[in-house]
Scaffold this motif. Structure first.
Motif, short mmCIF file in Angstrom:
data_model
loop_
_atom_site.label_atom_id
_atom_site.label_comp_id
_atom_site.label_asym_id
_atom_site.label_seq_id
_atom_site.Cartn_x
_atom_site.Cartn_y
_atom_site.Cartn_z
N VAL A 1 1.01 -1.24 -0.08
CA VAL A 1 -0.07 -0.13 0.06
C VAL A 1 0.66 1.47 -0.11
O VAL A 1 1.32 1.79 -1.11
N SER A 2 1.48 1.65 1.09
CA SER A 2 2.42 2.50 0.86
C SER A 2 3.63 1.89 1.29
O SER A 2 4.57 1.68 0.65
N SER B 1 -4.12 -1.90 -5.63
CA SER B 1 -3.39 -0.44 -5.90
C SER B 1 -3.51 -0.34 -7.46
O SER B 1 -3.65 -0.96 -8.29
N THR C 1 -5.93 -5.69 -0.63
CA THR C 1 -5.46 -4.49 -1.05
C THR C 1 -5.58 -4.55 -2.66
O THR C 1 -5.66 -5.51 -3.15
N THR D 1 -6.85 -0.30 1.12
CA THR D 1 -6.83 -1.64 1.64
C THR D 1 -8.16 -1.77 2.66
O THR D 1 -8.63 -0.93 2.69
N TYR E 1 -3.88 3.82 -3.37
CA TYR E 1 -3.81 2.54 -2.52
C TYR E 1 -5.10 2.25 -1.79
O TYR E 1 -5.45 3.28 -1.26
#
Lengths: 934, 423
Positions: free
Chosen positions: A106-107, A871, A869, A882, A880
């Motif tokens: 995600v990040s 993206s 998740t 989640t 992104y």
């Protein structure tokens, strides 16, 4: 001590040795952008390195290796592994290594980790005994720790059953564990997820480069701006846990050519009502970090951050009320005021931290990091106080059907079941009582003829404060010497002053309150001097914002020195570390209490403790993928301030035989780091000796104590009021095994399993002393033996299992499913019930005897969690999403813990008079986050 | 800078969301409009003594609180009365006066409450905490509950649990000038009340938990307001607080007046190193914890106060005589001495509005007299001279005040042979 010095000598001796070294170097870049990846972990079986701001790393290895397996991991990137053959040279340059972004990340890092469900109690409440350390360990790269913290954290799982004071948390080298009780408060930087991600976590007794650490290990958080990923990111999340909304923004420049780097972050998490009824949440955070790199040898960092927050708490409830309310999440702390939900227990804190850090590269390899920090601010929690009026708490036992005259129990049960307002706090009632409480007070402030007439509040909200100021210095030195030795050493000094007092927070419609102790007034009606909380200001009238009740400072000084030598050989790594610390603390009373005029005011005697610790370990490298290791340690730990004074609010008496806690621990196991499977199996054994604990509780009934003096049985009552309860000579033993694996079955598909099977038990019969604050005649009272040997350590599942499956799809998405099983959760027990007095005259075979003595065990629980998740990328912008859902099957009957009330009905020997209170695991809950980054 | 501005902008959005944590003060609770279905007298009449009855559905009574538990003389109950009768309402909670003070109208839904009696006193109960909000409708406050003035002869069962007033009464010999109840051991105490000019008497019963338990019963005659009650065949009265007792006139036989006509106290009945605790006298620690103590020297016992070696930072203690009748002009004389002078700490005061209980709110006037001072030798008695009290009338108390502290106020002060007699 001789033994210790010779040990230190042994530690430093190898410095004299010298050997040939091989240097492996390289640079790690983002495959797409060619930007350096900062903070990537480069590991081999025998050494590790972390990439710097330029993405470069250097690693020193013993020159006699011929082949190494190198694995490079970085948050949000796919792992990279390579086999390097060493030819006969001093330097092996690997050039540029490119890592590909992990499409599912995600990040980065712990944002992937579903937010741990903690009851709001866990966050800052210093009264709470169930601090959760698993959140801290979530970023660990250890397969067991990362997995168990994902899935077990929500159940207040404590790794190895350790309390959080056994793990040292540092920030830029400064110990962040609170000095009064040793516990780290994760909430100090709560909401700053983006900028506290650079963490080094070490679990257990192994070698640690930046501190000696506790037996649970250590984490060091690096907040330097130059080490923050260059980014601008914004994320918004919704959840139904402690908060409903989270907005977070971070801007980091990375290291600019001018040598400057800046990083800013801020967030807000809020909810009008969280999962539990009546719990609002409003937490802010701010962060700024500035770096200036002067040259290759010197750089300076200044970091400032704070997390002002306020939240309504959620209290453990007796089952009777849960059943009446029809939910296991009944919260006794709130009530309606003008039709709106108001919480009586509002926790709040704002303790900003300022840090100045200097990094110095001395010569070729040595580094010295010096940090000074200052932390200050307020910390507190509100509660109701009352005088000359009935107990306003809705869960007071006499208000429940079980405490009611039997002929009206049904009617009371009906009212409480059908009228929510009736089973909560009645604010309107309290206001109306105060509106009518006209009273005249004579001799105000001790001045004859000084008369005040007005509405004297019968009910108020008080704010119990434990503010603090703390100045810290830390110095950490690291130097690889020769081929086989790395030396680490550090010094730190901490000066702490805690400010403990109460404030009048809200007079609830009245005009004033008074600084007298109502329990003493009742016990000594003809002796007004004794009633005074502050003898120098008798009959003091209080208005909102005034300090009252008690007021004392806790002074703590702690100096610490440690050193560690790590020896790396081809098949063997050996390390040895030692620590010495000096702790001094004392109490400074700010008011002279009417009951304890001699021991309440001014500086107390100083308590001084010299402590030491040694640990060491051996890792045997069977080959580059298989390792066996064993570590062991022995350390002593000064008692904490909070567990040292019998009645710290009113006087400076310390518990009898105050002494350091002794801790011995051994762990050993097997680690597999294969290409498709990672696994670990560990066994551990830890013994704590001579711990002490001071608890306090509000006793609203008379407690009869029977003692035998010269063969004559005497009974007397500890009258209602604030009661302190001290336990000394507490020993415990923690042992168990930890198993974990992470197996990539096929492309994109992996399986995970983890099991923690432990047995944590008390192994001694501690001595207890009960003291009533409002009746000094009961001082020097009965010492009782608490028969708690072989009782289980409460508040954590002693057995926890989890199995999970993860699939990563081709279109940048992933799903995880976990099934978890928890067992052996024990309820915290009342030591007073495990005494000879509690079961006096009962037959050990009788069911009543067992019902008093036996420890309650919660039911085993099963939960399932989902985490997914997805993206997207649009040019430079990443988006992104989640989604985490915990407890998919909405199991609302798992007790995560609880405690028996510290009162006991000695008259009837009935444990059900004051039943236990429980916390339950949240039912189905979610966390959905959307973030974008450029 | 572009990103930094953007960063700030995002955080500004966060400011917008509101979490409400401040609350308005609620209004004063509304008055009740519900009305009664039955009078209190009729409800009481439906009870058979010795039985327990469930009150029928739809039964509502209304009345005004005639006695509450503010002083602690009533415990977990209040007395509610209407024009017809009074009745005791029992609860399982304390501190009822906060919600149900004297003078407040209450309307109580009695369905399935229990009607019972305790030694002849009919009760309704027991209202549990959760039932208060569903059963009690709180009405207007500040209503005046006028007691019914009666003679002892008139008091019969119909007056049980009503607020009554008796005039021309006094506490009988042993019951006059003594503590209302035993505040130390928390025992209730019965005192005998006599009606002037008759042979009638009944009991005044007070709880050891009452705030006035250690106050002295008056020695004069006058009136008393109380809740009339019985305990089996005993007739007894419960006062609500000391404002219910007004007995400042001479005793019924015209003698005695409202206090002692003379006093001659040599403290010989005291004991060495024990706090003075003479019948009728008050010994009060205003600051610190020390009191006047008995001390013995060569068989003579005297009263002494000192802050020497005290642990409290300041000391103030008063030794106060029993009530004195000044209807005939009086003089005061006493002996004082000191030991190890460091300060002047003894003074003598008079009050005509002290009642034995209201020390802080009473008015005290200092008397001009000679007391031992710096130039006097240790333990040498100094005569106070004859102090004229003719400026004061009615009932009076003399207070011997000692102030000191453990650093520079450690002189021990002694008094002995306190004599009050006709001028």
């Amino acid at each position: 001590m001789n033994k210790f010095y010779s040990l230190l000598l042994l530690l430093f001796l190898p410095i004299l040795a010298n050997a040939q070294l091989l240097l492996v170097e390289g640079q790690v870049l983002d495959a797409e952008t060619n930007q350096p990846i900062v903070g990537a972990l480069v590991s081999t079986t025998i050494a590790t390195a972390v990439t710097d701001a330029a993405g470069s790393f250097e690693m020193e290895l013993a020159a006699d290796v011929t082949k190494i397996d190198l694995v490079i991991t970085a948050d949000a990137y796919l792992p990279y592994s390579m086999e390097v053959t060493i030819t006969n040279s001093d330097v092996k340059s690997l050039g540029v290594i490119s890592l590909s972004a992990d499409p599912n990340a995600v990040s980065s890092g712990n944002q992937q980790i579903p937010t741990l469900v903690l009851s709001s109690e866990d966050l800052e409440d210093s009264d709470n005994r169930n601090e959760d350390i698993s959140g801290i360990l979530a970023s660990s790269r250890d397969v067991f720790i990362s997995t168990s913290s994902y899935t077990f954290g929500a159940l207040r799982f404590r790794v190895r059953g350790y309390d959080s004071e056994n793990t040292t948390i540092l920030m830029n080298g400064i110990p962040m564990n609170e000095l009064e009780n040793g516990r780290p408060y994760w909430s100090t930087w709560g909401g700053l997820n983006d900028v506290t991600r650079n963490q080094e976590t070490d679990f257990g007794l192994g070698a640690i480069e930046y501190t000696f650490g506790g037996i649970g290990g250590a984490t060091n958080i690096d907040t330097r701006a130059s080490n923050q990923r260059k980014q601008f990111s914004v994320s918004y999340a919704i959840s139904n846990r402690t908060y409903r909304n989270r907005l977070m923004a971070t801007y980091s420049t990375g290291l600019k050519p001018s040598g400057w780097a800046f990083s800013f972050s801020g967030s807000r998490r809020w909810a009008q009502e969280g999962y539990a009824p009546g719990t609002f949440y409003d937490a802010w955070s701010y962060f700024a970090s500035v770096d200036k790199k002067f040259n290759d040898n010197h750089s300076l960092n200044f970091t400032a951050f704070g997390t002002p927050n306020k939240r309504g708490k959620d209290g453990a409830a007796v089952q009777e009320l849960n059943d009446l309310a029809g939910t296991n999440y009944y919260n006794p702390y709130w009530g309606f005021q003008n039709g709106e939900k108001r919480n009586s227990r509002v926790g709040h804190s704002h303790q900003p931290v300022l840090m100045l850090r200097h990094d110095w590269n001395i010569g070729e390899k040595a580094t010295l990091t010096n940090t000074v920090s200052y932390q200050f601010g307020s910390n507190g929690g509100t509660a109701l106080d009352w005088y000359g009026a009935r107990d306003p708490r809705p869960d007071y036992y006499r208000y429940l059907p079980s405490g009611t005259e039997p002929e009206f129990a049904d009617e009371v049960a009906n009212i409480l079941a059908n009228d929510e307002a009736a089973r909560q706090i009645d604010w309107d009632y309290m206001y109306n009582v105060n509106y009518n409480s006209l009273e005249t007070v004579y001799d105000v402030d001790g001045i004859s003829g000084n008369i005040v007439t007005g509405l004297r509040s019968k009910y108020i909200v008080e704010d119990r404060r434990y503010d603090s100021k703390e100045l810290n210095w830390s110095s950490i030195y690291s130097n690889p010497i020769g081929d086989h030795l790395t030396l680490n050493a550090g010094l730190s000094y901490q000066v702490y002053e805690g400010d403990n007092y109460k404030l009048v927070d809200d007079l609830l419609g009245g005009e004033f309150y008074m600084d007298i102790n109502r329990f003493v007034q009742r016990d000594f009606p003809d002796d007004p001097a004794k009633w005074q909380n502050d003898l120098n200001n008798p009959n003091r009238i209080l208005y909102e914002g005034d300090r009252f009740g008690y007021d004392y400072a806790s002074h703590i000084r702690k100096g610490n020195a440690w050193a560690q030598g790590v020896f790396n050989f081809r098949f063997l790594d050996v390390f040895l570390a030692g620590e010495v610390s000096q702790t001094t603390f004392w109490r400074e009373g700010k008011v002279q209490n009417g009951l304890y005029p001699e021991s309440s005011f001014g500086n107390s005697e100083k308590q001084e403790f010299l402590n030491y610790g040694v640990k060491g370990g051996v890792t045997y490298k069977i080959n580059s993928r298989n390792f066996l290791y064993v570590n062991g340690g022995y350390l002593t730990r000064a008692p904490y301030f909070r567990n040292s004074y019998l009645s710290p609010r009113v006087r400076d008496e310390v518990v009898d035989g105050l002494t350091s806690t002794k801790i011995q621990s051994v762990e050993g196991g097997y680690i597999l780091r294969g290409a498709t499977i990672r696994a670990r199996a560990t066994a551990y054994w830890t013994v704590f000796q001579d711990a002490s604990e001071v608890m306090s509780f509000f006793n609203d009934e008379e407690l009869t104590i029977t003692q035998i003096v010269n063969n004559v049985e005497e009974s007397f009552g500890v009258t209602a009021g604030f009661v302190n309860y001290a336990l000394t000579d507490i020993d415990s033993k923690h042992q168990g095994v930890e198993l974990a694996f992470d197996w990539t079955v096929a492309a994109g598909l992996s399986l995970r399993g983890v099991a923690a099977v432990g047995r944590y038990q008390y192994t001694s019969r501690p001595t207890s002393v009960i003291i009533n604050e409002s009746d000094p005649g009961l001082f020097d009272p009965v010492k009782k033996t608490v028969y708690q040997q072989n009782f289980f350590i409460p508040g954590t599942p002693q057995s926890a299992y989890s199995a999970g499956i993860r699939y990563e799809g081709k279109g940048y998405w992933s799903v995880n499913l976990n099934a978890n099983y928890f067992d052996d959760i024990y309820i915290d027990f009342n030591p007073n019930r495990r005494t000879e007095e509690a079961v006096a005259s009962l037959s050990p075979e009788s069911p009543q005897f067992a019902s008093i003595i036996d420890q309650e065990r919660g039911d085993a629980g099963f939960t399932a969690d989902f985490f997914g998740t997805k993206s997207f990328r649009f040019n430079d912008i990443g988006l992104y999403l989640t989604v985490g859902v915990n407890n998919i099957f909405n199991n609302q009957t798992i007790k995560t813990g609880g405690y028996e009330q510290l009162r006991f009905d000695f008259a009837n020997q009935d444990p059900t008079t004051y039943p236990a209170r429980y916390y339950y695991y949240y039912g189905r809950n979610y966390f959905i986050s959307l973030s974008f980054r450029l | 800078m572009k990103y930094f501005s953007l960063f700030c902008l995002v955080l500004l959005f966060g400011l917008q969301a509101c979490v409400k944590t401040e609350f308005d003060a609620p209004p004063v609770s509304e008055s009740c409009t519900k009305s009664a279905t039955i009078s209190i007298a009729d409800l009481k009449a439906s009870h058979s003594l010795g039985q327990e009855e469930l009150i029928a559905a739809g039964t509502v009574i209304t009345g005004v609180v005639a006695a509450d538990d503010a002083s602690g003389n009533f415990y977990r109950n209040i007395i509610l009365q209407d024009e017809t009768a009074g009745i005791e309402i029992r609860f399982n909670v304390t501190d009822l006066y906060n919600e149900f003070p004297v003078g407040r109208r209450l309307t109580i839904t009695c369905d399935s409450l229990i009607l019972s009696d305790y030694n002849g006193v009919t009760q309704v109960g027991e209202i549990q905490e959760a039932m208060i909000s569903t059963r009690i409708c709180k009405g207007e406050q500040g209503l005046v509950v006028e007691p019914i003035t009666v003679t002892m002869d008139q008091l019969d069962a119909s007056y049980i649990s009503r607020l009554i007033k008796l005039e021309g009464v006094e506490f009988a010999g042993g019951s006059a000038g003594v503590n209302y109840a035993d505040a130390v051991n928390l025992y209730s105490v019965n005192h005998v009340l006599e009606e002037c000019g008759t042979e009638n008497e009944m009991l005044v019963r007070s709880s050891g938990f009452a705030t006035f338990a250690s106050a002295k019963t008056p020695v004069g005659s006058g009136s008393i307001v109380a809740i009339y009650s019985v305990f089996g065949s005993d007739q007894q009265l419960y006062i609500r607080d000391l404002n219910d007792v007004d007995m400042e006139m001479d005793r019924c036989d015209g003698t005695g007046g409202t206090g002692l006509t003379s006093l001659n106290e040599d403290f010989q009945s005291g004991a060495d190193n024990e706090d003075i605790a003479l019948e009728g006298w008050s010994n009060i620690a205003v600051k610190g914890t020390r009191l006047w103590r008995g001390k013995e020297f060569s068989g003579n016992i005297y009263a002494q106060a000192t802050a020497y070696n005290d642990t409290s930072p300041e000391m103030e203690t008063w030794l106060i005589t029993p009530a004195l009748d000044l209807s005939v002009e009086k003089t005061l004389n006493f002996q004082s001495a000191l030991a190890f002078w460091t300060h002047d700490g003894l003074s003598v005061w008079i009050s005509t509005d002290f009642t034995g209980f209201n020390f802080a709110s009473a008015t005290w006037t200092e008397l001009n007299c000679t007391v031992a001072g710096q130039s006097d030798a240790n333990y040498d008695y100094v005569d106070s001279g004859l102090i004229d009290l003719s400026a004061y009338s009615g009932t009076a108390y003399i207070g011997f005040k000692h102030i000191g502290n453990p650093t520079d106020g450690t002189t021990s002060y002694i008094i002995d042979d306190v004599v009050v007699e006709d001028k």
